[in-house]
Design an enzyme around this catalytic site. Structure first.
Site, PDB file in Angstrom:
ATOM      1  N   ILE A 111       3.221  -1.763   5.530  1.00 19.78           N
ATOM      2  CA  ILE A 111       3.185  -1.865   4.075  1.00 19.78           C
ATOM      3  C   ILE A 111       2.170  -0.889   3.479  1.00 19.78           C
ATOM      4  CG2 ILE A 111       1.528  -3.783   4.119  1.00 19.78           C
ATOM      5  CD1 ILE A 111       3.129  -4.961   1.663  1.00 19.78           C
ATOM      6  N   CYS A 112       2.461  -0.458   2.256  1.00 23.27           N
ATOM      7  CA  CYS A 112       1.562   0.324   1.409  1.00 23.27           C
ATOM      8  C   CYS A 112       1.246   1.695   2.003  1.00 23.27           C
ATOM      9  CB  CYS A 112       0.306  -0.500   1.134  1.00 23.27           C
ATOM     10  SG  CYS A 112      -0.645   0.046  -0.288  1.00 23.27           S
ATOM     11  N   HIS A 113       0.003   1.964   2.374  1.00 20.76           N
ATOM     12  CA  HIS A 113      -0.394   3.241   2.972  1.00 20.76           C
ATOM     13  C   HIS A 113      -0.227   3.254   4.486  1.00 20.76           C
ATOM     14  CE1 HIS A 113      -2.337   3.649  -0.963  1.00 20.76           C
ATOM     15  NE2 HIS A 113      -2.374   4.951  -0.744  1.00 20.76           N
ATOM     16  N   SER A 160       7.346  -1.887   3.058  1.00 22.51           N
ATOM     17  CA  SER A 160       7.234  -2.286   1.654  1.00 22.51           C
ATOM     18  C   SER A 160       6.173  -1.434   0.983  1.00 22.51           C
ATOM     19  CB  SER A 160       6.897  -3.773   1.526  1.00 22.51           C
ATOM     20  OG  SER A 160       8.028  -4.575   1.767  1.00 22.51           O
TER      21      SER A 160
END
Length: 189
Positions: A111-113, A160
């Site tokens: 997720i994210c970075h 995500s």
């Protein structure tokens, strides 16, 4: 969906992993009956952050990456946080550990970075994934296709964008971990 008998690794940086992107997936796996092992660069504790800038909580690192192998686990979670993800992608042992999950066809949630670590592990080419928007160029440059969606699943890889996507992300990683190995996973490794 149950994860009884499954052991899932979750990465944490020495400092800088986004707290909610660590704690919510961990809780989702545990709530589904799985065992979570916190993996870090070194043993001891790790401090998370909130919104990349504010202090989060401190968590115990169960095992240093040098003490484990992807073969010890049924799946992997890579949380975000720009500082934490950057620290993790700079650790050759972490990058190798992540790559081995793909080589062994095991499900991975990111997720994210967190996809920065996938780029470094050279497992993005030919895959469709999402991330925090500022990581999109890195994904494209590594041969992946970036899409702006809440949750994307591609051959056992679940991605995500940010903490707002956590409910969908957590539900999907539990589903993928329950399904187990994905033969197509190794093609990108």
């Amino acid at each position: 969906m149950t994860l009884e008998g499954k052991t899932i690794a979750i990465l944490i940086a020495p400092r800088g992993t986004e707290d909610v992107e660590f704690s919510k997936p961990r809780q989702a796996v545990e709530d589904a009956g799985g065992t979570v092992v916190v993996i870090g660069s070194k043993p001891g504790s790790a401090d998370t952050v909130n919104g990349d800038l504010d202090p989060g909580n401190s968590y115990t690192v169960d095992k240093a990456v040098s003490e484990v192998s992807a073969s010890d686990f049924d799946g992997l979670v890579i949380p975000g946080g720009s500082v934490g993800a950057d620290k993790l992608r700079g650790d050759e042992k972490i990058v190798s550990f992540v790559h081995d999950f793909f080589a062994q066809q095991k499900p991975v949630g990111v997720i994210c970075h967190g996809p920065w670590i996938l780029v470094e592990a050279d497992v993005v080419k030919g895959r469709t994934l999402t991330s925090y928007p500022t990581v999109s160029t890195d994904i494209r440059n590594a041969g992946g296709t970036w899409v702006d969606q809440e949750v994307v699943t591609d051959k056992g890889l679940v991605t995500s964008r940010n903490p707002n996507d956590l409910p969908a992300f957590c539900a999907k990683i539990v589903e993928e971990f329950a399904e187990g190995r994905h033969p197509a996973q190794a093609r990108s490794a």
